[in-house]
Design a protein around this motif. Structure first.
Motif, short mmCIF file in Angstrom:
data_model
loop_
_atom_site.label_atom_id
_atom_site.label_comp_id
_atom_site.label_asym_id
_atom_site.label_seq_id
_atom_site.Cartn_x
_atom_site.Cartn_y
_atom_site.Cartn_z
N LEU A 131 1.02 -1.06 0.18
CA LEU A 131 0.02 0.07 -0.02
C LEU A 131 0.97 1.38 -0.09
O LEU A 131 0.48 2.32 -0.72
N LEU A 132 2.17 1.33 0.71
CA LEU A 132 2.88 2.37 0.78
C LEU A 132 3.31 2.65 -0.64
O LEU A 132 3.51 4.00 -1.15
N VAL A 133 3.84 1.82 -1.30
CA VAL A 133 4.37 1.92 -2.67
C VAL A 133 3.35 2.37 -3.61
O VAL A 133 3.63 3.41 -4.27
N TRP A 134 2.05 2.06 -3.68
CA TRP A 134 0.96 2.45 -4.53
C TRP A 134 0.69 3.67 -3.79
O TRP A 134 0.68 4.84 -4.67
N ALA A 135 0.40 4.20 -2.90
CA ALA A 135 0.24 5.47 -2.23
C ALA A 135 1.42 6.48 -2.59
O ALA A 135 0.95 7.73 -3.07
N SER A 136 2.48 6.05 -2.62
CA SER A 136 3.57 7.02 -3.07
C SER A 136 3.63 7.38 -4.51
O SER A 136 3.65 8.36 -4.88
N LEU A 137 3.36 6.50 -5.26
CA LEU A 137 3.52 6.70 -6.88
C LEU A 137 2.14 7.47 -7.25
O LEU A 137 2.27 8.22 -7.91
N LEU A 138 1.12 7.28 -6.53
CA LEU A 138 -0.25 7.87 -6.96
C LEU A 138 0.01 9.28 -6.23
O LEU A 138 -0.50 10.34 -6.85
N GLY A 139 0.66 9.49 -5.23
CA GLY A 139 0.69 10.87 -4.59
C GLY A 139 1.81 11.87 -5.55
O GLY A 139 1.24 12.84 -5.70
N ALA A 140 2.67 10.96 -6.20
CA ALA A 140 3.78 11.83 -7.14
C ALA A 140 2.77 12.20 -8.47
O ALA A 140 3.12 13.16 -8.76
N VAL A 141 1.69 11.23 -8.88
CA VAL A 141 0.95 11.60 -9.95
C VAL A 141 0.37 12.97 -9.57
O VAL A 141 0.04 13.88 -10.32
N GLY A 142 -0.34 12.96 -8.34
CA GLY A 142 -1.01 14.25 -7.90
C GLY A 142 -0.40 15.32 -7.93
O GLY A 142 -0.84 16.59 -8.26
N ALA A 143 1.02 15.15 -7.52
CA ALA A 143 1.99 16.39 -7.25
C ALA A 143 2.26 16.94 -8.81
O ALA A 143 2.33 18.23 -8.82
N ALA A 144 2.46 15.95 -9.81
CA ALA A 144 2.56 16.40 -11.11
C ALA A 144 1.57 17.23 -11.50
O ALA A 144 1.62 18.06 -12.41
N LYS A 145 0.27 16.80 -11.40
CA LYS A 145 -0.64 17.37 -11.67
C LYS A 145 -1.17 18.82 -11.30
O LYS A 145 -1.48 19.55 -11.69
N ARG A 146 -0.54 19.10 -9.84
CA ARG A 146 -0.33 20.34 -9.32
C ARG A 146 0.92 21.25 -9.97
O ARG A 146 0.82 22.14 -9.07
N SER A 147 1.52 20.73 -10.72
CA SER A 147 2.92 21.18 -10.75
C SER A 147 3.76 21.54 -9.54
O SER A 147 4.49 22.81 -9.68
N ALA A 148 3.73 20.59 -8.62
CA ALA A 148 4.34 20.87 -7.44
C ALA A 148 5.42 20.00 -7.46
O ALA A 148 6.02 19.29 -6.18
N LEU A 149 6.11 19.19 -8.66
CA LEU A 149 7.14 18.44 -8.71
C LEU A 149 8.45 19.36 -8.10
O LEU A 149 8.57 20.46 -8.23
N VAL A 150 9.56 18.98 -7.55
CA VAL A 150 10.43 19.67 -7.26
C VAL A 150 11.09 20.15 -8.44
O VAL A 150 11.44 19.69 -9.66
N GLN A 151 11.45 21.51 -8.31
CA GLN A 151 11.96 22.33 -9.58
C GLN A 151 12.73 23.64 -8.98
O GLN A 151 12.49 23.87 -7.63
N VAL A 152 13.78 24.01 -9.61
CA VAL A 152 14.57 25.14 -9.23
C VAL A 152 13.90 26.42 -9.85
O VAL A 152 14.50 26.87 -10.95
N ASP A 153 12.79 26.86 -9.49
CA ASP A 153 12.26 28.11 -10.33
C ASP A 153 12.59 29.41 -10.42
O ASP A 153 12.24 30.32 -11.01
N VAL A 154 13.50 29.58 -9.24
CA VAL A 154 13.98 30.93 -8.80
C VAL A 154 15.00 31.32 -10.22
O VAL A 154 14.88 32.36 -10.84
N VAL A 155 15.84 30.20 -10.76
CA VAL A 155 16.44 30.45 -11.99
C VAL A 155 15.52 30.72 -12.97
O VAL A 155 15.69 31.50 -14.05
#
Length: 181
Positions: free
Chosen positions: A56-80
């Motif tokens: 369940l943790l593996v599935w929750a983690s990967l599904l949460g990553a999809v949700g983060a991508a959908k929100r444009s909340a993936l790690v990025q260096v947007d200052v530059v």
């Protein structure tokens, strides 16, 4: 003119990954609470809760990553990136999407190969570890779909947290009636 309240179907479709991830996390909590009670109170633990929690943790983690991508909340260096002129920002965004696409292809390929080849039984359960590894190809497909929706079609998602934050939010119920939250 006020925008119409989103329908329940739209809310469920826009948040399907997060809803399943929340269910997985709740499942982990319930299974581990059961294990604690059985181990601590009755001194008779079960053999399968840890394995189920891993799945369940593996599935929750990967599904949460999809949700983060959908929100444009993936790690990025947007200052530059914000310091760049608009055309350069667009190029950086395209390069980032191409890099994500390449990683998804690699992960999908190897994830599918691993899922299809694994025959090892999850010791206390009558299922194979392929069910855990299947999260990788499912993640790839969902991530690709959500990125196409977000970047190509500029889909405007209705997020659950937006509904929770809005005190006057209404949800369109079947039959056309709206229910205030």
């Amino acid at each position: 003119m006020a925008t119409p309240a989103p329908s329940i179907a739209r809310i469920l479709l826009d948040n399907a990954e997060e809803i399943v991830a929340i269910a997985c996390l709740l499942g982990i909590g319930a299974v581990m609470a059961l294990q604690l009670v059985l181990r601590g109170v009755f001194d008779n633990p079960l053999g399968w809760p840890e394995v189920v929690s891993q799945f369940l943790l593996v599935w929750a983690s990967l599904l949460g990553a999809v949700g983060a991508a959908k929100r444009s909340a993936l790690v990025q260096v947007d200052v530059v990136v914000r310091a760049l002129p608009v055309p350069a920002r667009r190029i950086v965004e395209i390069v980032g999407l191409v890099a994500i696409a390449v990683l998804l292809v690699v992960l999908g390929r190897y994830g599918f190969r691993l899922t299809s080849r694994v025959r090892t039984i999850a010791s206390p359960l009558p299922i194979t570890w392929a069910w855990c590894y299947a999260a990788a190809p499912v993640f790839v497909v969902l991530m690709a779909l959500r990125l196409v929706q977000t970047k190509l079609f500029r889909h405007s998602f209705v997020f659950l947290e937006e509904l929770w934050e809005s005190p006057a939010a209404t949800v369109q119920l079947p039959g056309g009636t709206g229910a205030a939250r």
